[in-house]
Write a protein that holds these residues in place. Structure first.
Motif, PDB file in Angstrom:
ATOM      1  N   ASP A 161       0.809  -1.231   0.000  1.00  0.00           N
ATOM      2  CA  ASP A 161       0.000   0.000   0.000  1.00  0.00           C
ATOM      3  C   ASP A 161       0.842   1.281   0.000  1.00  0.00           C
ATOM      4  O   ASP A 161       0.524   2.229  -0.695  1.00  0.00           O
ATOM      5  CB  ASP A 161      -0.897   0.034   1.256  1.00  0.00           C
ATOM      6  N   ASP A 162       1.896   1.291   0.807  1.00  0.00           N
ATOM      7  CA  ASP A 162       2.647   2.547   0.927  1.00  0.00           C
ATOM      8  C   ASP A 162       3.510   2.841  -0.308  1.00  0.00           C
ATOM      9  O   ASP A 162       4.194   3.854  -0.356  1.00  0.00           O
ATOM     10  CB  ASP A 162       3.497   2.551   2.216  1.00  0.00           C
ATOM     11  N   ILE A 199      -3.472   6.100  -2.221  1.00  0.00           N
ATOM     12  CA  ILE A 199      -3.933   4.737  -1.934  1.00  0.00           C
ATOM     13  C   ILE A 199      -5.464   4.662  -1.950  1.00  0.00           C
ATOM     14  O   ILE A 199      -6.044   3.705  -2.456  1.00  0.00           O
ATOM     15  CB  ILE A 199      -3.311   4.182  -0.617  1.00  0.00           C
ATOM     16  N   GLU A 200      -6.136   5.710  -1.461  1.00  0.00           N
ATOM     17  CA  GLU A 200      -7.616   5.669  -1.415  1.00  0.00           C
ATOM     18  C   GLU A 200      -8.242   5.735  -2.809  1.00  0.00           C
ATOM     19  O   GLU A 200      -9.391   5.351  -3.002  1.00  0.00           O
ATOM     20  CB  GLU A 200      -8.205   6.741  -0.477  1.00  0.00           C
ATOM     21  N   ASN A 205      -3.461  -3.062  -6.181  1.00  0.00           N
ATOM     22  CA  ASN A 205      -2.041  -2.914  -5.834  1.00  0.00           C
ATOM     23  C   ASN A 205      -1.155  -3.363  -6.994  1.00  0.00           C
ATOM     24  O   ASN A 205       0.019  -3.667  -6.813  1.00  0.00           O
ATOM     25  CB  ASN A 205      -1.713  -3.748  -4.605  1.00  0.00           C
ATOM     26  N   LEU A 206      -1.756  -3.458  -8.186  1.00  0.00           N
ATOM     27  CA  LEU A 206      -0.983  -3.912  -9.346  1.00  0.00           C
ATOM     28  C   LEU A 206      -0.309  -2.715 -10.011  1.00  0.00           C
ATOM     29  O   LEU A 206      -0.970  -1.875 -10.630  1.00  0.00           O
ATOM     30  CB  LEU A 206      -1.903  -4.622 -10.350  1.00  0.00           C
ATOM     31  N   ALA A 207       1.008  -2.661  -9.865  1.00  0.00           N
ATOM     32  CA  ALA A 207       1.767  -1.514 -10.370  1.00  0.00           C
ATOM     33  C   ALA A 207       2.427  -1.847 -11.703  1.00  0.00           C
ATOM     34  O   ALA A 207       2.918  -2.958 -11.903  1.00  0.00           O
ATOM     35  CB  ALA A 207       2.844  -1.148  -9.357  1.00  0.00           C
TER      36      ALA A 207
END
Ligand code: G1P
Length: 295
Positions: A161-162, A199-200, A205-207
């Protein structure tokens, strides 16, 4: 056949100051090879032999690195160092062209600078900060997917997430009819891409990591996009627009990637890639173990 690759190398390397004040970030060495050579070799392993490097100020060393150097060859010959002659001429079969991006207008703009060189062929884009484990077949797999579907393919990796706000993030759905030797869940059909979301706002989370197989129609889109995140022309925005005309795939990479544009990532890449070098591997392993015992 995929023959061409664009290697954007115009960035100022601010994450790596002070060393990048007067030297190109792309020339930082991991052991004895500059970062950009890892991208070039990754392409060469896939049969790509035409490179267009997008450069800017202070990047002359990149051109010298891939050029012939007959005086040095002569000296090496006199000293009987034939293996080093082979090493410095390793890329003789490849062709290098350089285009200057005179203003830092972003990755999308950098790619557009290569339009006349690429013409209407599909091409690869490799971002040199992302070093992929040389034993991995990521680019080859992506080319295989391109051959099968004739659609653009971007490489994806799951990030915590970060770290979401550091990347282009995709909204995608797994493709299940993918029948090569690869795991079916590794291929996604992309529904949307968003550059460096909070993040919101992130759909997953797929970069997107720095490997792309693109088709020439991306240039038309790059010509129409407006400045996006950070006031720059973003490749992510162009890919998002392209989705209204064609399918774009994401290939989930499960292997090792190092963000060598970051100081800590660079340290990790240095250690792990050195461990793969037969001439240091055993000694370095012993050293790292002994060091760990003292920490
Ligand atoms: C670029 C792209 C981003 C991608 C990233 C991969 O960002 O704009 O979409 O996720 O590379 O490394 P940069 O790291 O150049 O800011």
């Amino acid at each position: 056949m995929l023959r061409k690759a664009i290697l954007p190398a115009a960035g100022m390397g601010t994450r790596f100051l002070p060393v990048t004040k007067a030297s190109p970030k792309e020339m930082l060495p991991i052991v004895d090879k500059p970062l950009i050579q890892y991208s070039v070799e990754e392409c060469e392993r896939c049969g790509i032999r035409e490179f267009i490097i997008i450069t800017g100020k202070n990047k002359r060393a990149i051109e010298d690195h891939f050029d012939q150097f007959s005086e040095l060859e002569e000296v090496l010959k006199q000293k009987g160092l034939d293996n080093l002659i082979e090493e410095i001429n390793r890329h003789d079969e490849s062709h290098f062209a350089y285009i200057r991006q005179s203003k830092p207008l972003g990755l999308g703009h950098a790619i557009l600078c290569a339009k006349a060189f690429v013409k209407d062929e599909p091409f690869a884009v490799l971002l040199g900060d992302d070093i992929i484990d040389p034993d991995d077949t990521l680019l080859m797999d992506m080319i295989e997917i391109y051959r099968k579907y004739r659609s653009p393919v971007v490489a994806l990796q799951e990030v915590p997430d970060d770290e979401v706000s550091k990347y282009g993030i995709v909204d995608g759905e797994p493709v299940i009819d993918f029948d090569t030797h690869n795991n079916p869940k590794q291929l996604y059909k992309i529904n949307a891409l968003i550059e460096k979301p909070r993040i919101e706002d992130a759909p997953s989370n797929l970069a997107v990591i720095g490997r792309y197989i693109l088709t020439a129609d991306i240039f038309d889109v790059l010509e129409t996009i407006k400045p996006g995140r950070g006031g720059e022309y973003q490749l992510t925005d162009a890919l998002n627009m392209l989705l209204s005309n064609r399918v774009v795939y994401g290939y989930l990479f499960k292997g090792n990637r190092y963000d060598a544009g970051d100081k800590f990532g660079f340290l990790k890449a240095t250690i792990e890639l050195s461990l793969k070098r037969p001439e240091f591997s055993e000694d370095l392993k012993k050293y790292v173990k002994a060091l760990a015992g003292r920490l």
